[in-house]
Scaffold this motif. Structure first.
Motif, mmCIF file in Angstrom:
data_model
loop_
_atom_site.group_PDB
_atom_site.id
_atom_site.type_symbol
_atom_site.label_atom_id
_atom_site.label_comp_id
_atom_site.label_asym_id
_atom_site.label_seq_id
_atom_site.Cartn_x
_atom_site.Cartn_y
_atom_site.Cartn_z
ATOM 1 N N UNK A 39 15.620 -13.175 -7.856
ATOM 2 C CA UNK A 39 16.504 -14.222 -8.351
ATOM 3 C C UNK A 39 16.374 -14.459 -9.854
ATOM 4 N N UNK A 40 15.161 -14.319 -10.385
ATOM 5 C CA UNK A 40 15.008 -14.465 -11.831
ATOM 6 C C UNK A 40 15.790 -13.378 -12.569
ATOM 7 N N UNK A 41 15.774 -12.176 -12.029
ATOM 8 C CA UNK A 41 16.542 -11.087 -12.640
ATOM 9 C C UNK A 41 18.040 -11.386 -12.589
ATOM 10 N N UNK A 42 18.485 -12.040 -11.518
ATOM 11 C CA UNK A 42 19.895 -12.439 -11.424
ATOM 12 C C UNK A 42 20.256 -13.410 -12.547
ATOM 13 N N UNK A 43 19.402 -14.392 -12.763
ATOM 14 C CA UNK A 43 19.653 -15.369 -13.822
ATOM 15 C C UNK A 43 19.642 -14.697 -15.187
ATOM 16 N N UNK A 44 18.686 -13.799 -15.400
ATOM 17 C CA UNK A 44 18.615 -13.083 -16.682
ATOM 18 C C UNK A 44 19.891 -12.284 -16.924
ATOM 19 N N UNK A 45 20.426 -11.690 -15.861
ATOM 20 C CA UNK A 45 21.652 -10.907 -15.990
ATOM 21 C C UNK A 45 22.834 -11.808 -16.351
ATOM 22 N N UNK A 46 22.903 -12.968 -15.726
ATOM 23 C CA UNK A 46 23.990 -13.908 -16.019
ATOM 24 C C UNK A 46 23.886 -14.487 -17.430
ATOM 25 N N UNK A 47 22.679 -14.476 -17.982
ATOM 26 C CA UNK A 47 22.480 -15.005 -19.337
ATOM 27 C C UNK A 47 22.942 -14.042 -20.428
ATOM 28 N N UNK A 48 23.243 -12.815 -20.066
ATOM 29 C CA UNK A 48 23.698 -11.853 -21.071
ATOM 30 C C UNK A 48 25.054 -12.272 -21.641
ATOM 31 N N UNK A 49 25.243 -12.001 -22.917
ATOM 32 C CA UNK A 49 26.487 -12.396 -23.584
ATOM 33 C C UNK A 49 27.708 -11.746 -22.945
ATOM 34 N N UNK A 50 27.583 -10.465 -22.579
ATOM 35 C CA UNK A 50 28.731 -9.775 -21.990
ATOM 36 C C UNK A 50 29.119 -10.394 -20.655
ATOM 37 N N UNK A 51 28.125 -10.813 -19.874
ATOM 38 C CA UNK A 51 28.420 -11.463 -18.591
ATOM 39 C C UNK A 51 29.191 -12.755 -18.815
ATOM 40 N N UNK A 52 28.818 -13.501 -19.838
ATOM 41 C CA UNK A 52 29.508 -14.755 -20.139
ATOM 42 C C UNK A 52 30.945 -14.507 -20.593
ATOM 43 N N UNK A 53 31.169 -13.343 -21.198
ATOM 44 C CA UNK A 53 32.506 -13.018 -21.691
ATOM 45 C C UNK A 53 33.432 -12.589 -20.552
ATOM 46 N N UNK A 54 32.937 -11.718 -19.666
ATOM 47 C CA UNK A 54 33.820 -11.119 -18.658
ATOM 48 C C UNK A 54 33.958 -11.962 -17.394
ATOM 49 N N UNK A 55 33.039 -12.907 -17.161
ATOM 50 C CA UNK A 55 33.118 -13.749 -15.965
ATOM 51 C C UNK A 55 33.720 -15.106 -16.304
#
Length: 207
Positions: A39-55
């Motif tokens: 789950x921590x890895x999931x949060x880290x992935x969501x914190x990426x700038x690209x994730x914030x842009x495309x989601x």
């Protein structure tokens, strides 16, 4: 056709191709990490700038709510849920969110907000979901305890989520019927089941 128009079209097509590819990548990666309990890895992935842009913002908050809830970080999940309930979304998303919110408030013992979600669900969910939710509400908050035999007969299920829910509902029913020993036994069984499948803890400085 002027060159600059052709170039503009190519840039737009490339942008959408990259965006869609990134969305699929994040969806697949998150699913794998979540299924592994990382789950921590999931949060880290969501914190990426690209994730914030495309989601979309709604999807980001919904995923964070799901992850925090699975990790038993109820305070964080509650905060995400508060945001989600204020966001505009499709009718389908709202139905799904109302059911998730109801179950979360049942879990956290928030009678007022569980009742509010139950009322919202009445005209928009199936009869089966509504009946199950009403029964859960009545057992947890209204001391109903006439489903003990029926639920105990279902305990051999291989669905761990369902078994955990049955343990909790049985503990509530035995407590309401005055059998504190059985209530404690089923509560302990639910805790043992949850602890046996508890994932690594998410760092407390996440948001």
């Amino acid at each position: 056709m002027p060159f600059w128009i052709v170039l503009f079209i190519c840039v737009v097509v490339a942008y959408f191709a990259v965006t869609e590819g990134a969305k699929k990548y994040f969806d697949m990666k998150l699913q794998v990490l979540f299924n592994l309990g990382l789950y921590q890895d999931c949060i880290d992935l969501l914190d990426r700038k690209l994730a914030r842009i495309v989601m979309s913002t709604y999807k980001q908050y919904y995923l964070r709510f799901t992850i925090y809830e699975a990790a038993d970080m109820d305070a964080y999940a509650d905060r995400m849920l508060d945001h989600l309930l204020e966001m505009p979304c499709s009718d389908k998303q709202r139905r799904q969110l109302a059911v998730r919110a109801f179950n979360f408030y049942i879990k956290t013992g928030d009678r007022k907000r569980a009742a509010s979600m139950l009322e919202e669900m009445r005209p928009i969910v199936s009869k089966g979901i509504l009946a199950d939710s009403q029964l859960t509400y009545d057992i947890v908050f209204c001391r109903r305890h006439d489903k003990i035999d029926e639920m105990e007969a279902m305990l051999d299920t291989s669905d761990l989520g369902l078994r955990g829910k049955l343990y909790l509902l049985l503990s509530y029913q035995y407590e309401s019927s005055g059998n504190k020993g059985e209530a404690l036994r089923y509560r302990n069984l639910e805790k043992q089941l949850r602890d046996a499948h508890r994932p690594p803890t998410i760092k407390q400085n996440t948001h």
